[in-house]
Design a protein around this motif. Structure first.
Motif, PDB file in Angstrom:
ATOM      1  N   VAL A  76     143.175 120.250 -13.279  1.00 28.28           N
ATOM      2  CA  VAL A  76     143.505 120.661 -11.916  1.00 28.28           C
ATOM      3  C   VAL A  76     142.338 121.454 -11.345  1.00 28.28           C
ATOM      4  CG1 VAL A  76     145.094 121.953 -10.448  1.00 28.28           C
ATOM      5  CG2 VAL A  76     145.962 120.725 -12.454  1.00 28.28           C
ATOM      6  N   HIS A  77     141.783 120.970 -10.245  1.00 30.26           N
ATOM      7  CA  HIS A  77     140.680 121.641  -9.576  1.00 30.26           C
ATOM      8  C   HIS A  77     141.229 122.536  -8.471  1.00 30.26           C
ATOM      9  CE1 HIS A  77     137.431 119.348 -11.456  1.00 30.26           C
ATOM     10  NE2 HIS A  77     138.200 118.279 -11.324  1.00 30.26           N
ATOM     11  N   ALA A  78     140.783 123.776  -8.451  1.00 27.26           N
ATOM     12  CA  ALA A  78     141.115 124.680  -7.352  1.00 27.26           C
ATOM     13  C   ALA A  78     140.111 124.439  -6.238  1.00 27.26           C
ATOM     14  CB  ALA A  78     141.047 126.127  -7.832  1.00 27.26           C
ATOM     15  N   SER A  79     140.554 123.833  -5.139  1.00 23.53           N
ATOM     16  CA  SER A  79     139.634 123.449  -4.077  1.00 23.53           C
ATOM     17  C   SER A  79     140.394 123.288  -2.772  1.00 23.53           C
ATOM     18  CB  SER A  79     138.939 122.137  -4.433  1.00 23.53           C
ATOM     19  OG  SER A  79     138.092 121.708  -3.397  1.00 23.53           O
ATOM     20  N   PRO A  80     139.805 123.697  -1.646  1.00 25.00           N
ATOM     21  CA  PRO A  80     140.481 123.507  -0.366  1.00 25.00           C
ATOM     22  C   PRO A  80     140.590 122.031   0.000  1.00 25.00           C
ATOM     23  CG  PRO A  80     138.235 124.277  -0.028  1.00 25.00           C
ATOM     24  CD  PRO A  80     138.490 124.360  -1.493  1.00 25.00           C
ATOM     25  N   LEU A  81     141.635 121.687   0.725  1.00 31.17           N
ATOM     26  CA  LEU A  81     141.854 120.319   1.187  1.00 31.17           C
ATOM     27  C   LEU A  81     142.233 120.350   2.664  1.00 31.17           C
ATOM     28  CD1 LEU A  81     143.932 118.621  -1.680  1.00 31.17           C
ATOM     29  CD2 LEU A  81     141.636 117.967  -0.926  1.00 31.17           C
ATOM     30  N   ALA A  82     141.421 119.723   3.506  1.00 29.29           N
ATOM     31  CA  ALA A  82     141.796 119.553   4.906  1.00 29.29           C
ATOM     32  C   ALA A  82     142.828 118.431   5.005  1.00 29.29           C
ATOM     33  CB  ALA A  82     140.557 119.217   5.727  1.00 29.29           C
ATOM     34  N   SER A  83     143.585 118.423   6.096  1.00 33.20           N
ATOM     35  CA  SER A  83     144.592 117.371   6.263  1.00 33.20           C
ATOM     36  C   SER A  83     143.957 115.994   6.266  1.00 33.20           C
ATOM     37  CB  SER A  83     145.369 117.596   7.561  1.00 33.20           C
ATOM     38  OG  SER A  83     144.472 117.587   8.674  1.00 33.20           O
ATOM     39  N   SER A  84     142.719 115.901   6.778  1.00 30.05           N
ATOM     40  CA  SER A  84     142.033 114.606   6.825  1.00 30.05           C
ATOM     41  C   SER A  84     141.452 114.204   5.477  1.00 30.05           C
ATOM     42  CB  SER A  84     140.913 114.645   7.871  1.00 30.05           C
ATOM     43  OG  SER A  84     140.062 115.756   7.660  1.00 30.05           O
ATOM     44  N   SER A 115     131.696 115.491   2.873  1.00 31.54           N
ATOM     45  CA  SER A 115     130.842 116.599   2.439  1.00 31.54           C
ATOM     46  C   SER A 115     130.800 117.698   3.495  1.00 31.54           C
ATOM     47  CB  SER A 115     129.430 116.086   2.146  1.00 31.54           C
ATOM     48  OG  SER A 115     128.571 117.132   1.778  1.00 31.54           O
ATOM     49  N   ARG A 116     130.728 117.307   4.765  1.00 33.78           N
ATOM     50  CA  ARG A 116     130.711 118.308   5.842  1.00 33.78           C
ATOM     51  C   ARG A 116     132.031 119.074   5.899  1.00 33.78           C
ATOM     52  NH1 ARG A 116     127.532 114.261   8.449  1.00 33.78           N
ATOM     53  NH2 ARG A 116     129.381 113.219   9.267  1.00 33.78           N
ATOM     54  N   ARG A 117     133.150 118.359   5.712  1.00 39.06           N
ATOM     55  CA  ARG A 117     134.446 119.036   5.724  1.00 39.06           C
ATOM     56  C   ARG A 117     134.578 120.002   4.558  1.00 39.06           C
ATOM     57  NH1 ARG A 117     136.647 113.768   6.636  1.00 39.06           N
ATOM     58  NH2 ARG A 117     137.445 113.775   4.483  1.00 39.06           N
ATOM     59  N   ARG A 118     134.032 119.611   3.426  1.00 36.60           N
ATOM     60  CA  ARG A 118     134.137 120.431   2.231  1.00 36.60           C
ATOM     61  C   ARG A 118     133.316 121.692   2.346  1.00 36.60           C
ATOM     62  NH1 ARG A 118     134.855 123.392  -1.227  1.00 36.60           N
ATOM     63  NH2 ARG A 118     135.097 123.067  -3.472  1.00 36.60           N
TER      64      ARG A 118
END
Length: 231
Positions: free
Chosen positions: A17-25, A92-95
């Motif tokens: 399990v990676h702890a990472s932000p996720l945008a809706s897109s 990559s830009r969203r991340r």
């Protein structure tokens, strides 16, 4: 798996399990599961897998199965969603800033959807690691009878065509396109004869999985064919 809520990544017996932000897109629904969309998935692979595995995965994602002829209806290739580099860059830009940004840039600059198979992708990685000059991928060749085909690798400065031969080329339906394995072997032999007859082609060299995984064997084949190392 990616979890935007947890504070740190963790590895269990059956999942990482990676702890990472996720945008809706960054996500979409497939077959009843919420999954990362192709661009984000490719970004995660590029930043988490070893270089060779990342290249093989992303080359495959970028490869358009329709580019060099029809595909078998109902096959995995026919249903494939093709990734674009624009999608990868947008993910990559969203991340935003990531610790593995340099690794991503290295993979991003190397991947190429023209690689026709995992064996060709891994061959490219090994060629690069061993100091061989970068070949032209999927070079078309024609003679007076028309298109002969597309060479996996082409070194015009040496007049050498390189071809990766995996077993599936003569065994799986999506490669055979309805032909019997024996007919596929004969057709490949005739294709090679036509290639060798071209004035710009000095020779054709072939290799298999066993040559890629034992790089010194690939070195020997290329050197014998007349390819010279770039460094």
């Amino acid at each position: 798996m990616t979890d935007p809520v947890v504070a740190r990544s963790r590895k269990g017996a059956t999942r990482l399990v990676h702890a990472s932000p996720l945008a809706s897109s960054d996500t979409e629904w497939r077959y009843g599961y919420r999954v990362t969309e192709p661009g984000r998935t490719a970004l995660d692979l590029a930043t988490n897998l070893p270089f060779a595995e990342a290249v093989v995965s992303l080359d495959s994602a970028l490869r358009d199965p329709q580019e060099h002829g029809p595909v078998v209806p109902g096959s995995d290739e026919a249903d494939k969603t093709v990734l674009t580099l624009d999608q990868l860059d947008e993910a990559s830009r969203r991340r935003g800033a990531i610790r593995a940004h340099r690794r991503f840039g290295t993979v991003r600059s190397f991947v190429d959807g023209r690689s026709g198979s995992p064996g060709e992708s891994l061959s490219r990685v090994v060629l690069n690691e061993r100091g061989w000059p970068p070949p032209v991928l999927q070079q078309p060749f024609v003679d007076k009878w028309g298109l002969i085909g597309y060479a996996d690798f082409w070194w015009p400065q040496f007049g050498v065509i390189g071809e990766f031969d995996g077993y599936v080329k003569y065994s799986q339906g999506n490669y055979l396109k309805g032909a019997a394995p024996a007919d596929a072997v004969v057709a490949e032999k005739r294709r090679e004869d036509r290639l060798r007859a071209l004035p710009e082609v000095r020779t054709v060299v072939r290799w298999m999985w066993s040559d890629v995984t034992r790089a010194e064997r690939l070195d020997g084949l290329l050197a014998a064919a007349g390819v010279r190392k770039a460094r």
